[in-house]
Design a protein around this motif. Structure first.
Motif, PDB file in Angstrom:
ATOM      1  N   GLY A   1     -21.259  19.098 -38.146  1.00  0.00           N
ATOM      2  CA  GLY A   1     -19.929  18.807 -37.646  1.00  0.00           C
ATOM      3  C   GLY A   1     -19.745  19.089 -36.167  1.00  0.00           C
ATOM      4  N   VAL A   2     -20.810  18.958 -35.382  1.00  0.00           N
ATOM      5  CA  VAL A   2     -20.713  19.205 -33.937  1.00  0.00           C
ATOM      6  C   VAL A   2     -19.977  18.030 -33.289  1.00  0.00           C
ATOM      7  CG1 VAL A   2     -22.006  19.623 -31.814  1.00  0.00           C
ATOM      8  CG2 VAL A   2     -22.865  20.510 -34.000  1.00  0.00           C
ATOM      9  N   GLU A   3     -18.905  18.335 -32.557  1.00  0.00           N
ATOM     10  CA  GLU A   3     -18.074  17.277 -31.990  1.00  0.00           C
ATOM     11  C   GLU A   3     -17.945  17.333 -30.477  1.00  0.00           C
ATOM     12  OE1 GLU A   3     -14.294  17.144 -33.932  1.00  0.00           O
ATOM     13  OE2 GLU A   3     -15.144  16.447 -35.839  1.00  0.00           O
ATOM     14  N   THR A   4     -18.287  18.450 -29.858  1.00  0.00           N
ATOM     15  CA  THR A   4     -18.121  18.568 -28.407  1.00  0.00           C
ATOM     16  C   THR A   4     -19.403  19.099 -27.762  1.00  0.00           C
ATOM     17  OG1 THR A   4     -17.337  20.867 -28.385  1.00  0.00           O
ATOM     18  CG2 THR A   4     -15.684  19.132 -28.781  1.00  0.00           C
ATOM     19  N   LEU A   5     -19.536  18.807 -26.473  1.00  0.00           N
ATOM     20  CA  LEU A   5     -20.683  19.327 -25.731  1.00  0.00           C
ATOM     21  C   LEU A   5     -20.652  20.846 -25.692  1.00  0.00           C
ATOM     22  CD1 LEU A   5     -20.861  16.827 -22.722  1.00  0.00           C
ATOM     23  CD2 LEU A   5     -22.633  17.181 -24.453  1.00  0.00           C
ATOM     24  N   GLY A   6     -19.456  21.420 -25.611  1.00  0.00           N
ATOM     25  CA  GLY A   6     -19.339  22.873 -25.602  1.00  0.00           C
ATOM     26  C   GLY A   6     -19.887  23.497 -26.866  1.00  0.00           C
ATOM     27  N   GLU A   7     -19.556  22.917 -28.013  1.00  0.00           N
ATOM     28  CA  GLU A   7     -20.077  23.424 -29.287  1.00  0.00           C
ATOM     29  C   GLU A   7     -21.596  23.305 -29.327  1.00  0.00           C
ATOM     30  OE1 GLU A   7     -16.132  22.146 -31.918  1.00  0.00           O
ATOM     31  OE2 GLU A   7     -17.984  20.975 -32.039  1.00  0.00           O
ATOM     32  N   ALA A   8     -22.102  22.136 -28.903  1.00  0.00           N
ATOM     33  CA  ALA A   8     -23.553  21.904 -28.942  1.00  0.00           C
ATOM     34  C   ALA A   8     -24.293  22.881 -28.047  1.00  0.00           C
ATOM     35  CB  ALA A   8     -23.854  20.465 -28.529  1.00  0.00           C
ATOM     36  N   ARG A   9     -23.774  23.118 -26.850  1.00  0.00           N
ATOM     37  CA  ARG A   9     -24.439  24.034 -25.916  1.00  0.00           C
ATOM     38  C   ARG A   9     -24.388  25.469 -26.420  1.00  0.00           C
ATOM     39  NH1 ARG A   9     -21.693  20.777 -21.271  1.00  0.00           N
ATOM     40  NH2 ARG A   9     -23.384  19.416 -20.587  1.00  0.00           N
ATOM     41  N   CYS A  10     -23.262  25.848 -26.993  1.00  0.00           N
ATOM     42  CA  CYS A  10     -23.127  27.207 -27.517  1.00  0.00           C
ATOM     43  C   CYS A  10     -24.139  27.448 -28.638  1.00  0.00           C
ATOM     44  CB  CYS A  10     -21.700  27.435 -28.018  1.00  0.00           C
ATOM     45  SG  CYS A  10     -21.379  29.111 -28.604  1.00  0.00           S
ATOM     46  N   LEU A  11     -24.261  26.496 -29.542  1.00  0.00           N
ATOM     47  CA  LEU A  11     -25.228  26.622 -30.631  1.00  0.00           C
ATOM     48  C   LEU A  11     -26.654  26.672 -30.090  1.00  0.00           C
ATOM     49  CD1 LEU A  11     -23.713  24.105 -33.205  1.00  0.00           C
ATOM     50  CD2 LEU A  11     -23.718  26.595 -33.389  1.00  0.00           C
ATOM     51  N   ALA A  12     -26.945  25.796 -29.124  1.00  0.00           N
ATOM     52  CA  ALA A  12     -28.293  25.777 -28.553  1.00  0.00           C
ATOM     53  C   ALA A  12     -28.611  27.096 -27.871  1.00  0.00           C
ATOM     54  CB  ALA A  12     -28.424  24.617 -27.573  1.00  0.00           C
ATOM     55  N   ASP A  13     -27.625  27.678 -27.179  1.00  0.00           N
ATOM     56  CA  ASP A  13     -27.838  28.963 -26.522  1.00  0.00           C
ATOM     57  C   ASP A  13     -28.193  30.055 -27.528  1.00  0.00           C
ATOM     58  OD1 ASP A  13     -27.375  27.915 -24.035  1.00  0.00           O
ATOM     59  OD2 ASP A  13     -25.286  28.563 -23.919  1.00  0.00           O
ATOM     60  N   MET A  14     -27.688  29.910 -28.772  1.00  0.00           N
ATOM     61  CA  MET A  14     -27.995  30.890 -29.810  1.00  0.00           C
ATOM     62  C   MET A  14     -29.269  30.543 -30.570  1.00  0.00           C
ATOM     63  SD  MET A  14     -24.299  32.091 -31.355  1.00  0.00           S
ATOM     64  CE  MET A  14     -23.506  30.492 -31.503  1.00  0.00           C
ATOM     65  N   GLY A  15     -29.922  29.455 -30.172  1.00  0.00           N
ATOM     66  CA  GLY A  15     -31.191  29.090 -30.787  1.00  0.00           C
ATOM     67  C   GLY A  15     -31.095  28.058 -31.888  1.00  0.00           C
ATOM     68  N   ILE A  16     -29.902  27.485 -32.099  1.00  0.00           N
ATOM     69  CA  ILE A  16     -29.733  26.464 -33.146  1.00  0.00           C
ATOM     70  C   ILE A  16     -29.900  25.101 -32.492  1.00  0.00           C
ATOM     71  CG2 ILE A  16     -28.192  25.524 -34.909  1.00  0.00           C
ATOM     72  CD1 ILE A  16     -26.842  28.271 -35.026  1.00  0.00           C
ATOM     73  N   LEU A  17     -31.111  24.575 -32.583  1.00  0.00           N
ATOM     74  CA  LEU A  17     -31.448  23.322 -31.902  1.00  0.00           C
ATOM     75  C   LEU A  17     -31.336  22.107 -32.811  1.00  0.00           C
ATOM     76  CD1 LEU A  17     -34.520  24.528 -29.798  1.00  0.00           C
ATOM     77  CD2 LEU A  17     -32.107  24.416 -29.131  1.00  0.00           C
ATOM     78  N   LEU A  18     -31.253  22.324 -34.130  1.00  0.00           N
ATOM     79  CA  LEU A  18     -31.041  21.223 -35.060  1.00  0.00           C
ATOM     80  C   LEU A  18     -29.538  21.069 -35.251  1.00  0.00           C
ATOM     81  CD1 LEU A  18     -33.772  21.946 -37.762  1.00  0.00           C
ATOM     82  CD2 LEU A  18     -33.892  20.364 -35.821  1.00  0.00           C
ATOM     83  N   GLN A  19     -29.005  19.906 -34.885  1.00  0.00           N
ATOM     84  CA  GLN A  19     -27.562  19.707 -34.911  1.00  0.00           C
ATOM     85  C   GLN A  19     -27.221  18.309 -35.425  1.00  0.00           C
ATOM     86  OE1 GLN A  19     -25.586  20.798 -31.237  1.00  0.00           O
ATOM     87  NE2 GLN A  19     -26.952  22.533 -30.881  1.00  0.00           N
TER      88      GLN A  19
END
Length: 234
Positions: free
Chosen positions: A189-207
């Protein structure tokens, strides 16, 4: 069926596809699932699997295919999976590219039964995932009974996570949990670049989510190249 890509931001490519049930005119999943009863649950589950595999092969899907299944529709795991294997063999879809998602929002009536299902699937070579993790009936209790290959974080944990320290704290702990198990985490349910970047920063690269592509009705939509490019640069 509709298909939505799951992207790997580490590699900048599509990691897999989730098959999502639709009505014959493209009606949403809620419309279809509202018609599922105890009487038709088993044939409905079987037909969804078969249709997803047939259509994925027809569309040339070459990565992982993730299919939701209803645990309460499975009576005897070996018997119930037979039609799935036959369909995959008939159309030439490799069994090792199939992943089955246990939907956490369906109350599982027998934990031992679910464990037998997962053990049988993994013995065959299927990957398994818990869908909507963090919502619904089971929560962490499912992890006390079996180890999935992936946890798909519920979109309610993802929404505005870049602006919500509490959500960030919860997801960081889930990242640690996944590393200890080990299993992969997928942000749904990723809808914004901010959400995607935040998840990636925490190591969640599958989105997965509307940010990358909306589900394509009987098609394989291409993830937005501009979004991928922006995320890969940062």
């Amino acid at each position: 069926m509709a298909f939505q890509p799951i992207v790997d931001l580490g590699k900048g490519e599509t990691w897999g596809w989730e098959a999502l049930v639709r009505g014959p005119g493209g009606q949403g999943a809620a419309t279809v699932l509202s018609q599922v009863t105890d009487e038709n649950r088993y044939p409905f589950d079987q037909q969804c699997r078969i249709r997803a595999i047939e259509l994925a092969q027809k569309l040339g899907l070459s990565t992982r295919l993730s299919i939701n299944f209803l645990p309460n529709a499975v009576y005897e795991p070996k018997a119930c999976i037979r039609a799935t294997i036959e369909a995959a063999n008939r159309v030439g879809f490799p069994l090792n590219r199939l992943q089955f998602e246990i939907t956490e929002v369906e109350e599982v009536r027998n934990d031992g039964h679910l464990r037998r299902i997962v053990e049988e699937y993994r013995a065959i070579g299927f990957a398994t995932a818990i869908d909507d993790f963090g919502a619904g009936y089971a929560g962490l209790n499912l992890l006390t009974h079996f180890q999935p290959d992936s946890l798909k974080l519920d979109m309610n944990l993802i929404r505005n996570i870049d602006q919500d320290p509490r959500r960030q704290l919860i997801v960081r702990h889930l990242v640690n949990l996944a590393e200890e198990f080990p299993c992969s985490l997928i942000g749904e349910g990723v809808e914004t670049l901010g959400e995607a970047r935040c998840l990636a920063d925490m190591g969640i690269l599958l989105q997965q989510g509307y940010l990358f592509a909306r589900p394509g009705f009987e098609s394989l939509p291409v993830p937005d190249p501009g979004v991928l490019s922006s995320l890969l640069r940062t």
